[in-house]
Design an enzyme around this catalytic site. Structure first.
Site, PDB file in Angstrom:
ATOM      1  N   PHE A 150       0.806  -1.231   0.000  1.00  0.00           N
ATOM      2  CA  PHE A 150       0.000   0.000   0.000  1.00  0.00           C
ATOM      3  C   PHE A 150       0.835   1.274   0.000  1.00  0.00           C
ATOM      4  CE2 PHE A 150       0.884  -0.239   4.581  1.00  0.00           C
ATOM      5  CZ  PHE A 150       1.136   1.096   4.863  1.00  0.00           C
ATOM      6  N   LYS A 174      -1.498  -7.150  -9.264  1.00  0.00           N
ATOM      7  CA  LYS A 174      -2.382  -7.199  -8.085  1.00  0.00           C
ATOM      8  C   LYS A 174      -2.028  -6.033  -7.170  1.00  0.00           C
ATOM      9  CE  LYS A 174      -3.245  -8.438  -4.207  1.00  0.00           C
ATOM     10  NZ  LYS A 174      -3.714  -7.476  -3.169  1.00  0.00           N
ATOM     11  N   GLU A 177      -5.149  -3.907  -1.791  1.00  0.00           N
ATOM     12  CA  GLU A 177      -6.592  -3.638  -1.669  1.00  0.00           C
ATOM     13  C   GLU A 177      -6.859  -2.368  -0.859  1.00  0.00           C
ATOM     14  OE1 GLU A 177      -4.799  -5.940  -0.381  1.00  0.00           O
ATOM     15  OE2 GLU A 177      -5.595  -6.858   1.444  1.00  0.00           O
ATOM     16  N   SER A 227       5.379  -6.969   3.194  1.00  0.00           N
ATOM     17  CA  SER A 227       6.011  -7.296   4.483  1.00  0.00           C
ATOM     18  C   SER A 227       6.789  -8.614   4.367  1.00  0.00           C
ATOM     19  CB  SER A 227       4.931  -7.430   5.547  1.00  0.00           C
ATOM     20  OG  SER A 227       4.068  -8.492   5.197  1.00  0.00           O
ATOM     21  N   CYS A 282       9.976   1.437   3.218  1.00  0.00           N
ATOM     22  CA  CYS A 282      10.903   0.362   3.550  1.00  0.00           C
ATOM     23  C   CYS A 282      12.328   0.900   3.622  1.00  0.00           C
ATOM     24  CB  CYS A 282      10.826  -0.750   2.518  1.00  0.00           C
ATOM     25  SG  CYS A 282      11.378  -0.210   0.909  1.00  0.00           S
ATOM     26  N   GLU A 376      10.064  -3.939  12.697  1.00  0.00           N
ATOM     27  CA  GLU A 376       9.637  -2.862  11.798  1.00  0.00           C
ATOM     28  C   GLU A 376       8.397  -2.211  12.405  1.00  0.00           C
ATOM     29  OE1 GLU A 376       7.995  -3.937   7.860  1.00  0.00           O
ATOM     30  OE2 GLU A 376       9.147  -2.241   7.075  1.00  0.00           O
TER      31      GLU A 376
HETATM   32  P1  NAD Z   1       1.575  -6.687   3.091  1.00  0.00           P
HETATM   33  O1  NAD Z   1       2.623  -7.724   3.108  1.00  0.00           O
HETATM   34  O2  NAD Z   1       0.540  -6.718   4.146  1.00  0.00           O
HETATM   35  O3  NAD Z   1       0.793  -6.709   1.690  1.00  0.00           O
HETATM   36  C1  NAD Z   1       1.470  -6.754   0.461  1.00  0.00           C
HETATM   37  C2  NAD Z   1       0.598  -7.479  -0.554  1.00  0.00           C
HETATM   38  O4  NAD Z   1       0.361  -8.806  -0.087  1.00  0.00           O
HETATM   39  C3  NAD Z   1      -0.760  -6.817  -0.760  1.00  0.00           C
HETATM   40  O5  NAD Z   1      -1.055  -6.804  -2.134  1.00  0.00           O
HETATM   41  C4  NAD Z   1      -1.717  -7.735   0.014  1.00  0.00           C
HETATM   42  O6  NAD Z   1      -2.999  -7.813  -0.572  1.00  0.00           O
HETATM   43  C5  NAD Z   1      -1.028  -9.093  -0.047  1.00  0.00           C
HETATM   44  N1  NAD Z   1      -1.297  -9.917   1.142  1.00  0.00           N
HETATM   45  C6  NAD Z   1      -1.568  -9.479   2.402  1.00  0.00           C
HETATM   46  N2  NAD Z   1      -1.736 -10.531   3.235  1.00  0.00           N
HETATM   47  C7  NAD Z   1      -1.566 -11.646   2.499  1.00  0.00           C
HETATM   48  C8  NAD Z   1      -1.604 -13.050   2.781  1.00  0.00           C
HETATM   49  N3  NAD Z   1      -1.865 -13.500   4.002  1.00  0.00           N
HETATM   50  N4  NAD Z   1      -1.367 -13.908   1.773  1.00  0.00           N
HETATM   51  C9  NAD Z   1      -1.094 -13.465   0.543  1.00  0.00           C
HETATM   52  N5  NAD Z   1      -1.066 -12.152   0.212  1.00  0.00           N
HETATM   53  C10 NAD Z   1      -1.282 -11.256   1.168  1.00  0.00           C
HETATM   54  O7  NAD Z   1       2.336  -5.270   3.081  1.00  0.00           O
HETATM   55  P2  NAD Z   1       1.713  -3.820   3.199  1.00  0.00           P
HETATM   56  O8  NAD Z   1       1.236  -3.600   4.594  1.00  0.00           O
HETATM   57  O9  NAD Z   1       0.788  -3.550   2.082  1.00  0.00           O
HETATM   58  O10 NAD Z   1       3.030  -2.935   2.931  1.00  0.00           O
HETATM   59  C11 NAD Z   1       3.951  -2.608   3.925  1.00  0.00           C
HETATM   60  C12 NAD Z   1       5.133  -3.554   3.926  1.00  0.00           C
HETATM   61  O11 NAD Z   1       5.750  -3.570   2.662  1.00  0.00           O
HETATM   62  C13 NAD Z   1       6.218  -3.118   4.907  1.00  0.00           C
HETATM   63  O12 NAD Z   1       6.688  -4.245   5.571  1.00  0.00           O
HETATM   64  C14 NAD Z   1       7.289  -2.527   4.016  1.00  0.00           C
HETATM   65  O13 NAD Z   1       8.594  -2.554   4.538  1.00  0.00           O
HETATM   66  C15 NAD Z   1       7.164  -3.412   2.816  1.00  0.00           C
HETATM   67  N6  NAD Z   1       7.746  -2.797   1.628  1.00  0.00           N
HETATM   68  C16 NAD Z   1       8.941  -3.283   1.206  1.00  0.00           C
HETATM   69  C17 NAD Z   1       9.563  -2.707   0.114  1.00  0.00           C
HETATM   70  C18 NAD Z   1      10.905  -3.210  -0.337  1.00  0.00           C
HETATM   71  O14 NAD Z   1      11.362  -2.759  -1.354  1.00  0.00           O
HETATM   72  N7  NAD Z   1      11.536  -4.119   0.369  1.00  0.00           N
HETATM   73  C19 NAD Z   1       8.951  -1.653  -0.561  1.00  0.00           C
HETATM   74  C20 NAD Z   1       7.710  -1.196  -0.115  1.00  0.00           C
HETATM   75  C21 NAD Z   1       7.115  -1.780   0.995  1.00  0.00           C
END
Ligand code: NAD
Length: 485
Positions: A150, A174, A177, A227, A282, A376
């Site tokens: 997000f 994808k 959401e 994450s 991140c 984090e």
């Molecule tokens: P998230 O992991 O909750 O969600 C990421 C994606 O995974 C979304 O599209 C979501 O719909 C999907 N998702 C969520 N739960 C799931 C599950 N149980 N099974 C399968 N898919 C699932 O992350 P977020 O809260 O949207 O974003 C924040 C995180 O992203 C932070 O940890 C941040 O550090 C990380 N991030 C990392 C980078 C990088 O380059 N390393 C860049 C941006 C964000």
């Protein structure tokens, strides 16, 4: 609702999901419901994959110099619509308008890089025997998928869409959401730029659709940004189904501050790094290790952080659950004996009482074993630890399971080099709070911040989105003149 229901985008058209399930899209700025997003199911994914598969032959056979023309046009459309895209991003994500504009500007830079791909993927050819040539080409994989978080509704989609598509793949995308509206708009801009129907398909949804993507037999590669917890799940599932996978995870970035650091510059950088995008980056500075006496710098960090005002130059965090999680971390640290120098709990913005704001928070005398030091937080919070030596500081940095970024603040070049060599992170800064490599350099962390080989942007992305085809061709008419013939 301000915006229509966010549907899927398949074969160049916005289409309903067959699930008839929806989720509200809530603005973190003031809690209003902006729209609803459809939650797709396996049938919706099948239709999108079918559209992508059908288009793959013609798109992959379109010369790359022709393919990138779409991205030259797309770049001008991003420039044309920057105000609208920035406003939409702020509405759905909560970051400030200038942060949203910066995201679109970064998207433009990413698109410019994609336009340079024809120069970078030129293959190799060599006459290996008399009249016999070997040729190596980067060829696309087929239908690929990109799953995003997000926190950057514009930039992170543009990490993958331009490069993967310019390299000849067709994509299932994808969005998060929580922020699906910006991605829907980007798809329309690509269509306007001339991208053929079926090359980019958006399937909205949550974990159900991610799981289906990881299993789908026609999807060749999956990129994921999010994450670490979910990155591990996606990496395991996608590779279990024999897909190429690159999964970027979370972070806990350390800034090592030495007593000879320039106080005002260091303080500005630390405050900006911890609070930019409300700490939801991140690449955010989340832990600081002060080596020796750095009290004057810490005082200045607090002064700088006080200038960061929620609702003015500090945006909202994504939702209520996030606000509560961040505030809980601060409370626990306080209970465990850390000193809160600046407290962002209970931040309120007049007229936006339903917005989800956390003010900048500086926590001093944090111990390495505390949760605020290790985990984090993803909020505008910096946890300061103290050590006597640089090597103790490095021990703390090295012990953390993440490894996205680290920075050192010093005027001593030798010391900076010592830290660059020993920090266990993929992206290192010297006197830079957010050491994001700019194109053509690639973006990617180490350890539990990334699973899979290579990086997601820059030249490294070519290896992920293509495979090598090696052809050996005999051109001489005579038979039996060399061992290869
Ligand atoms: P998230 O992991 O909750 O969600 C990421 C994606 O995974 C979304 O599209 C979501 O719909 C999907 N998702 C969520 N739960 C799931 C599950 N149980 N099974 C399968 N898919 C699932 O992350 P977020 O809260 O949207 O974003 C924040 C995180 O992203 C932070 O940890 C941040 O550090 C990380 N991030 C990392 C980078 C990088 O380059 N390393 C860049 C941006 C964000």
């Amino acid at each position: 609702m301000k915006y229509d229901i966010e549907k899927n985008f398949v074969n160049g058209k916005k289409v309903d999901s067959s699930s008839q399930k929806f989720l509200d899209v809530i603005s973190p700025v003031d809690g209003t419901c902006l729209s609803k997003v459809c939650l797709s199911n396996t049938k919706d994914l099948d239709e999108a994959v079918q559209a992508a598969s059908k288009t793959f032959l013609s798109w992959s056979k379109t010369p790359i110099k022709e393919r990138v023309q779409v991205f030259y046009k797309y770049k001008t459309l991003l420039e044309r619509d920057i105000d609208f895209l920035a406003e939409l991003c702020t509405e759905e994500n909560g970051k400030t308008l200038s942060e949203s504009r910066a995201e679109v500007e970064k998207s433009i830079e990413l698109t410019e890089f994609a336009c340079s791909l024809p120069q970078l993927v030129a293959g190799e050819v060599l006459e290996v025997s008399r009249g016999v040539e070997c040729k190596v080409e980067h060829v696309p994989l087929g239908v690929v998928a990109s799953i995003v978080p997000f926190n950057f509704p514009n930039m992170v989609p543009n990490w993958t869409i331009p490069n993967a598509i310019a390299l000849g793949n067709c994509m299932i995308f994808k969005p998060s959401e929580k922020v699906p509206l910006s991605a829907g708009r980007l798809a329309l801009l690509l269509k306007e730029a001339g991208l053929p129907d079926g090359v980019l398909n958006i399937v909205n949804g949550d974990s159900e659709i991610v799981e289906a993507i990881c299993k789908h037999p026609k999807i060749k590669a999956v990129s994921f940004v999010g994450s670490t917890k979910i990155a591990k799940i996606v990496y395991q599932k996608a590779t279990h189904h024999y897909k190429r996978c690159l999964a970027l995870g979370g972070a806990k970035n350390h800034l090592i501050v030495l007593p000879d650091a320039i106080p005002s510059m260091t303080a500005q950088n630390v405050a900006a790094s911890m609070s930019g995008c409300s700490g939801q980056r991140c690449m955010a500075a989340s832990a600081m290790v002060g080596v020796g006496n750095v009290d004057n710098i810490i005082n200045k960090i607090v002064e700088e952080a006080k200038k960061i005002i929620p609702g003015k130059n500090l945006g909202a965090v994504i939702n209520k659950a996030s606000k509560e999680r961040i505030e809980k971390y601060i409370t626990e640290a306080e209970e465990q004996g850390a000193k809160i120098l600046l407290d962002g709990r209970k931040a309120k913005v007049e007229g936006k009482e339903n917005g989800t704001y956390v003010g900048p928070t500086v926590i001093d005398h944090v111990k390495p074993e505390m949760a605020v030091a290790r985990e984090e937080i993803f909020g505008p919070v910096i946890s300061i630890m103290r050590t006597n030596t640089v090597d103790e500081a490095l021990e703390i940095e090295n012990a953390n399971p993440y490894g996205n970024a680290a920075s050192v603040f010093t005027q001593n070049g030798g010391m900076a080099r010592h830290i660059i060599e020993r920090a266990s992170a993929g992206m290192i800064g010297v006197n830079v709070g957010v050491p994001v490599p700019r194109e053509p350099f690639s973006f990617g962390g180490w350890n539990e911040s990334k699973f899979g080989v290579g990086d997601i942007t820059g030249k490294s992305s070519i290896e992920f989105w293509t495979q090598l085809k090696k052809s050996t061709v005999k051109w001489n008419a005579e038979a039996g003149v060399n061992w290869m013939s």
